[in-house]
Write a protein that holds these residues in place. Structure first.
Motif, PDB file in Angstrom:
ATOM      1  N   TYR A  23       0.810  -1.220   0.000  1.00 38.75           N
ATOM      2  CA  TYR A  23       0.000   0.000   0.000  1.00 38.75           C
ATOM      3  C   TYR A  23       0.842   1.268   0.000  1.00 38.75           C
ATOM      4  O   TYR A  23       0.485   2.261  -0.634  1.00 38.75           O
ATOM      5  N   GLU A  24       1.964   1.261   0.697  1.00 38.83           N
ATOM      6  CA  GLU A  24       2.804   2.447   0.798  1.00 38.83           C
ATOM      7  C   GLU A  24       4.276   2.070   0.605  1.00 38.83           C
ATOM      8  O   GLU A  24       5.097   2.225   1.521  1.00 38.83           O
ATOM      9  N   PRO A  25       4.631   1.570  -0.561  1.00 36.59           N
ATOM     10  CA  PRO A  25       6.013   1.117  -0.780  1.00 36.59           C
ATOM     11  C   PRO A  25       6.987   2.286  -0.777  1.00 36.59           C
ATOM     12  O   PRO A  25       6.626   3.433  -1.055  1.00 36.59           O
ATOM     13  N   GLU A  26       8.246   1.956  -0.491  1.00 41.49           N
ATOM     14  CA  GLU A  26       9.282   2.983  -0.460  1.00 41.49           C
ATOM     15  C   GLU A  26       9.857   3.250  -1.842  1.00 41.49           C
ATOM     16  O   GLU A  26      10.198   4.389  -2.171  1.00 41.49           O
ATOM     17  N   ARG A  27       9.969   2.203  -2.669  1.00 41.42           N
ATOM     18  CA  ARG A  27      10.646   2.345  -3.945  1.00 41.42           C
ATOM     19  C   ARG A  27       9.687   2.741  -5.062  1.00 41.42           C
ATOM     20  O   ARG A  27       8.538   2.287  -5.114  1.00 41.42           O
ATOM     21  N   ALA A  28      10.187   3.571  -5.959  1.00 46.95           N
ATOM     22  CA  ALA A  28       9.368   4.024  -7.081  1.00 46.95           C
ATOM     23  C   ALA A  28       8.956   2.862  -7.965  1.00 46.95           C
ATOM     24  O   ALA A  28       7.834   2.834  -8.493  1.00 46.95           O
ATOM     25  N   GLU A  29       9.828   1.846  -8.116  1.00 44.09           N
ATOM     26  CA  GLU A  29       9.516   0.701  -8.967  1.00 44.09           C
ATOM     27  C   GLU A  29       8.333  -0.093  -8.414  1.00 44.09           C
ATOM     28  O   GLU A  29       7.497  -0.574  -9.175  1.00 44.09           O
ATOM     29  N   THR A  30       8.289  -0.222  -7.096  1.00 45.94           N
ATOM     30  CA  THR A  30       7.166  -0.924  -6.476  1.00 45.94           C
ATOM     31  C   THR A  30       5.888  -0.139  -6.670  1.00 45.94           C
ATOM     32  O   THR A  30       4.836  -0.717  -6.996  1.00 45.94           O
ATOM     33  N   ARG A  31       5.957   1.164  -6.502  1.00 44.34           N
ATOM     34  CA  ARG A  31       4.768   2.003  -6.700  1.00 44.34           C
ATOM     35  C   ARG A  31       4.275   1.900  -8.135  1.00 44.34           C
ATOM     36  O   ARG A  31       3.070   1.842  -8.387  1.00 44.34           O
ATOM     37  N   ARG A  32       5.191   1.870  -9.077  1.00 46.19           N
ATOM     38  CA  ARG A  32       4.798   1.770 -10.488  1.00 46.19           C
ATOM     39  C   ARG A  32       4.110   0.435 -10.756  1.00 46.19           C
ATOM     40  O   ARG A  32       3.119   0.377 -11.485  1.00 46.19           O
ATOM     41  N   PHE A  33       4.650  -0.635 -10.160  1.00 38.03           N
ATOM     42  CA  PHE A  33       4.017  -1.943 -10.339  1.00 38.03           C
ATOM     43  C   PHE A  33       2.596  -1.927  -9.785  1.00 38.03           C
ATOM     44  O   PHE A  33       1.659  -2.407 -10.435  1.00 38.03           O
ATOM     45  N   LEU A  34       2.413  -1.382  -8.589  1.00 32.75           N
ATOM     46  CA  LEU A  34       1.086  -1.330  -7.979  1.00 32.75           C
ATOM     47  C   LEU A  34       0.150  -0.440  -8.788  1.00 32.75           C
ATOM     48  O   LEU A  34      -1.025  -0.781  -8.987  1.00 32.75           O
ATOM     49  N   ASP A  35       0.653   0.675  -9.273  1.00 32.85           N
ATOM     50  CA  ASP A  35      -0.173   1.599 -10.055  1.00 32.85           C
ATOM     51  C   ASP A  35      -0.624   0.985 -11.376  1.00 32.85           C
ATOM     52  O   ASP A  35      -1.748   1.212 -11.832  1.00 32.85           O
ATOM     53  N   PHE A  36       0.255   0.208 -12.001  1.00 37.33           N
ATOM     54  CA  PHE A  36      -0.028  -0.342 -13.324  1.00 37.33           C
ATOM     55  C   PHE A  36      -0.550  -1.776 -13.268  1.00 37.33           C
ATOM     56  O   PHE A  36      -0.747  -2.386 -14.307  1.00 37.33           O
ATOM     57  N   TYR A  37      -0.765  -2.303 -12.072  1.00 37.49           N
ATOM     58  CA  TYR A  37      -1.136  -3.714 -11.966  1.00 37.49           C
ATOM     59  C   TYR A  37      -2.386  -4.048 -12.764  1.00 37.49           C
ATOM     60  O   TYR A  37      -2.471  -5.116 -13.374  1.00 37.49           O
ATOM     61  N   GLY A  38      -3.337  -3.165 -12.769  1.00 34.96           N
ATOM     62  CA  GLY A  38      -4.574  -3.418 -13.521  1.00 34.96           C
ATOM     63  C   GLY A  38      -4.397  -3.274 -15.011  1.00 34.96           C
ATOM     64  O   GLY A  38      -5.269  -3.670 -15.787  1.00 34.96           O
ATOM     65  N   GLY A  39      -3.247  -2.714 -15.439  1.00 30.54           N
ATOM     66  CA  GLY A  39      -3.020  -2.539 -16.860  1.00 30.54           C
ATOM     67  C   GLY A  39      -1.717  -3.168 -17.256  1.00 30.54           C
ATOM     68  O   GLY A  39      -1.621  -4.368 -17.491  1.00 30.54           O
TER      69      GLY A  39
END
Length: 224
Positions: free
Chosen positions: A201-217
């Protein structure tokens, strides 16, 4: 239980590199990441079915139950397949009932659907107690009802035996429902790990955030 840090290479190319890790009993660890990020290789190394570079085993002295991504049906009945791992008939009946397989117990396993085969394989690995249970995409071929039954059974197993569970999953919502801790793999490396509520939900790394943001796409965004 401590997993030795190591690397794994195929045909001269390194496909996985991870540091030493400690898995705590009674915890569910969800390994998430894009296809090709190293999750299944990590699972195979931890299960001992694949040696690390130089033939090193990453985990010693631990009883591991492993359900690979591709479930296998031996040429016998569903019930006979479940009993292959040992244990008594009563346990087999209990597991098949919990997974909705009772009516298929006498059917030749080769005639089962993909989801039914996966449930049979899960029952087979749960016939005995283990220190560590490794499940590689256990519900990928199942419908929603079967997936929920599987999640409930794995949770019950963790609660009753105190085993650690390493869950490899492409289903982010499943990881959020089940995991105590999360491991995020990208480009063959463990890029982030910690409490599931933090990593997912609140990852530290930008790569993790990108994965979570784009998971549905586009879940492969972390490879850009």
């Amino acid at each position: 239980m401590r997993l030795r840090g190591c690397t794994k290479s195929f045909e001269g190319g390194t496909v996985l590199r991870f540091p030493e890790l400690t898995l705590e009993p009674g915890q569910i660890y969800a390994a998430v990441g894009a296809n090709g990020s190293g999750k299944s290789t990590f699972a195979r190394l931890a299960a001992g079915v694949l040696p690390a570079d130089q033939g090193v085993r990453v985990l010693e002295g631990v009883d591991v139950g492993y359900m690979p991504q591709k479930s296998y049906a031996f040429r016998m009945s569903t019930r006979a397949n479940v009993l292959l791992s040992g244990g008594d008939a009563a346990r087999a009946e209990e597991l098949m009932r919990a997974l909705g397989l009772s009516e298929l117990s006498g059917r030749r396993a080769s005639r089962l659907s993909g989801g039914e085969t996966a449930k049979m394989a899960l029952a087979r690995v749960l016939m005995r107690s283990h220190d560590l249970l490794i499940l590689d995409e256990p519900t990928a071929s199942m419908d929603m009802e079967s997936a929920m039954l599987t999640e409930e059974l794995v949770e019950a197993c963790r609660r009753e035996t105190g085993c650690a569970v390493l869950l490899i999953t492409h289903d982010l919502q499943q990881a959020r429902r089940m995991a105590d801790r999360a491991l995020f793999f990208c480009r063959g490396e463990l890029w982030e790990s910690g409490e599931a509520s933090k990593v997912l939900y609140e990852p530290e790394r930008a790569e993790t955030r990108r994965f979570l943001d784009f998971y549905g796409g586009n879940a492969l965004a972390c490879f850009d």
